[in-house]
Write a protein that holds these residues in place. Sequence first.
Motif, PDB file in Angstrom:
ATOM      1  N   ARG B  17       0.960  -1.183   0.176  1.00  0.00           N
ATOM      2  CA  ARG B  17      -0.016   0.135   0.167  1.00  0.00           C
ATOM      3  C   ARG B  17       0.906   1.398  -0.007  1.00  0.00           C
ATOM      4  NH1 ARG B  17      -3.434  -3.201   4.424  1.00  0.00           N
ATOM      5  NH2 ARG B  17      -4.714  -4.328   3.114  1.00  0.00           N
ATOM      6  N   VAL B  21       0.255   4.060  -2.569  1.00  0.00           N
ATOM      7  CA  VAL B  21      -0.159   5.535  -2.337  1.00  0.00           C
ATOM      8  C   VAL B  21       1.173   6.458  -2.569  1.00  0.00           C
ATOM      9  CG1 VAL B  21      -0.316   7.045  -0.242  1.00  0.00           C
ATOM     10  CG2 VAL B  21      -1.476   4.814  -0.394  1.00  0.00           C
ATOM     11  N   THR B 323     -12.511   6.026   6.827  1.00  0.00           N
ATOM     12  CA  THR B 323     -11.231   6.031   6.326  1.00  0.00           C
ATOM     13  C   THR B 323     -10.532   4.655   7.252  1.00  0.00           C
ATOM     14  OG1 THR B 323     -10.433   7.172   8.372  1.00  0.00           O
ATOM     15  CG2 THR B 323     -10.733   8.438   6.469  1.00  0.00           C
ATOM     16  N   SER B 324     -10.039   3.951   6.134  1.00  0.00           N
ATOM     17  CA  SER B 324      -9.638   2.420   6.737  1.00  0.00           C
ATOM     18  C   SER B 324      -8.329   2.572   7.375  1.00  0.00           C
ATOM     19  CB  SER B 324      -9.344   1.762   5.200  1.00  0.00           C
ATOM     20  OG  SER B 324      -8.447   2.306   4.708  1.00  0.00           O
ATOM     21  N   ALA B 326      -5.684   1.305   6.530  1.00  0.00           N
ATOM     22  CA  ALA B 326      -4.674   1.378   5.631  1.00  0.00           C
ATOM     23  C   ALA B 326      -4.616   2.628   5.157  1.00  0.00           C
ATOM     24  CB  ALA B 326      -4.957   0.528   4.357  1.00  0.00           C
ATOM     25  N   ALA B 327      -5.375   3.436   5.039  1.00  0.00           N
ATOM     26  CA  ALA B 327      -5.330   4.823   4.406  1.00  0.00           C
ATOM     27  C   ALA B 327      -4.926   5.548   5.500  1.00  0.00           C
ATOM     28  CB  ALA B 327      -6.790   5.410   4.323  1.00  0.00           C
ATOM     29  N   ASN B 328      -5.143   5.181   6.767  1.00  0.00           N
ATOM     30  CA  ASN B 328      -4.663   5.946   7.985  1.00  0.00           C
ATOM     31  C   ASN B 328      -3.238   5.667   8.481  1.00  0.00           C
ATOM     32  OD1 ASN B 328      -6.770   7.865   8.314  1.00  0.00           O
ATOM     33  ND2 ASN B 328      -8.002   6.139   9.238  1.00  0.00           N
ATOM     34  N   ASN B 330      -0.831   4.435   5.850  1.00  0.00           N
ATOM     35  CA  ASN B 330      -0.001   4.883   4.537  1.00  0.00           C
ATOM     36  C   ASN B 330       0.302   6.347   4.323  1.00  0.00           C
ATOM     37  OD1 ASN B 330       1.194   2.160   3.673  1.00  0.00           O
ATOM     38  ND2 ASN B 330      -1.005   1.887   3.458  1.00  0.00           N
ATOM     39  N   GLY B 331      -0.692   7.146   4.396  1.00  0.00           N
ATOM     40  CA  GLY B 331      -0.698   8.511   4.024  1.00  0.00           C
ATOM     41  C   GLY B 331       0.175   9.009   5.085  1.00  0.00           C
TER      42      GLY B 331
END
Lengths: 361, 361
Positions: B17, B21, B323-324, B326-328, B330-331
């Motif tokens: 991820r 990203v 928000t998953s 993963a989103a929280n 990797n960003g």
Amino acid sequence: MDDITFAVLGTGGIGRRALEVSQHKDALTPVAACDRHGVAIDSAGLDVDELLEATEGNIDSGPQGEDVATDGGAVAEGDGATASGGVKQHGEGEGVVASAQAHPSEDPIQEIIDHGEAIDAVLLALPNYEHDFIPRTADRFVEGGYSGVLIDVLKRSRVIGMLDERSETLEQAGITFVCGAGATPGLLTGAAALAAQSFVEITDVDIWWGVGLESGYEDNRGTVREDIAHLPEYDLETARSLSEDDIEAIVDDHDGVLEFEDMEHADDVLLERAGVCDAADVTVGGVLDVRNDEKPTTTTVRVTGRTFDGETATNTFQLGDATSMAANVNGPALGYLKAGVRRNRAGEYGVVGPAELMPGF
Amino acid sequence: MDDITFAVLGTGGIGRRALEVSQHKDALTPVAACDRHGVAIDSAGLDVDELLEATEGNIDSGPQGEDVATDGGAVAEGDGATASGGVKQHGEGEGVVASAQAHPSEDPIQEIIDHGEAIDAVLLALPNYEHDFIPRTADRFVEGGYSGVLIDVLKRSRVIGMLDERSETLEQAGITFVCGAGATPGLLTGAAALAAQSFVEITDVDIWWGVGLESGYEDNRGTVREDIAHLPEYDLETARSLSEDDIEAIVDDHDGVLEFEDMEHADDVLLERAGVCDAADVTVGGVLDVRNDEKPTTTTVRVTGRTFDGETATNTFQLGDATSMAANVNGPALGYLKAGVRRNRAGEYGVVGPAELMPGF
């Protein structure tokens, strides 16, 4: 990171409070403070208690600081102890000169520039006499050979534009200019930049502020006028032509509560600079209550975006209603000051907004 | 700031991820990726699409990444496409070697170290085989003469302690090690540090997370076990001795919803490191629902403090429920990676937590 020394230009509300709050910060030493009457400089560190006490009720806020960032964004950081438009005086000297550490000066800013070698950062806590006052002050620091951090807490896009025009000159001088580093745009765009990290694309940033200003109203008439220009029925021209009585009538008409939508505010350009979103995706509004000190609404930042995995969501940042404008201006300003010094020491110069000082891409 | 090149150690969920990203980030170029079977290196930039497509369903996540930071903090970043504890295989090669850009290697990490000159930052997206696996990997980078950024997304205090023991060695090597840079401690302690700026003294930081994990449950049994150790009736010892059936029974007992209070979590030590508050003032808890993908509660950070003007208030940061994890992870991880590179280029080395990368004092 080594200790940081800083100077404050202007000992009105923001300057005084920056000095006060700096006492809570390790490794931050105020070494100079001035107003237009005089200057106090001590490379070993000012005695902040003495300075604040000696000048209490005796400070020069100049014209009301109408361009100064606030918790809400619309209303200036007024200083409750200051008469409108001038210098209160008690004791011997005018303004900062009332402090035993200060001396009168024909050109106090120049004296600080001349001591620039020992000053890591300069907080421009000046009332913005004219729109180009801060940019012209930056010019003076460049001309005086200063290299370090300059930081302001302004909120108007046009001032940021003027600084941008000086970007190359500032870079060549080795100056890192942090602009708009108060509550808003400062703290709130910083929060938006942080919240944006859950997303790969931001669709909306919505900044909504609440300010209660009963006790500060008298000192903030100038900005209430400016705020009125943001009401749907007015613009900058028509607001400028209003008499004091007109303004009182408008405030009465709204029962003391003015609500603003789609304000022109530097948050948008600063978030675009930081690569968070397009300026057009940022909306700023809020509610000003001049008859209560309690906030009429909770200051809230909402960042809506699309995650890499295709979801849409909104992250939210809210300030506690009991946090004052001043608290939300000064803490962040000093935090950004430190971040600016770090950039400066790393050789990164030019103009930078608060959101650019956040971790993020 | 110049472009940044980075490598990913581990091509399980987080590694994949991060690569994905990174394609949304300008000025960030992935130049290397490895798993324990092989390595892909291309200083001009990996073809991420090819690599992800070729290795889809073919990746090595090793033992489940039980120590990996998550949105909630308790549950590992599982990869839904990965069988438990090993390598899925399709096509010719095992793991990353299925990509045309990769080749098999006896020692893929060493190959990346040998190319370290061209790599600004290395994301350690490794399952933490043993508690000291990440610290020992850091040792290898030191020994190999690497100077740059190492960054992990772990959450356990004890790993941070082990890194701290290496602080001087890392400093001498010119390495900036950013630890715990995922969703939590990463994003949430960053938010806490930002929110803390309204105050001169923090009395409480309360981190409360929600994770819905229906579809990821099968891949995260290991961490569900670890989470159970946080339940009042259990500890690490007793949780370790549970059979799979015992765990299922406990999950059943709780109707699939486990609630945690006062978890041992690195957020506290990282906030103390950053000077935000004492570790003892930080509480971490949350709710894990293994039978829903929807979050059972909204992930929220509450920072309570005293302002310079004597008010007590609470600033709040909330993640959107959609928000998953993963989103929280990797960003923010990539944002902190960039902030770390900036520090590194400025000559600031050693171990640093996410909250220390925020503006602030």
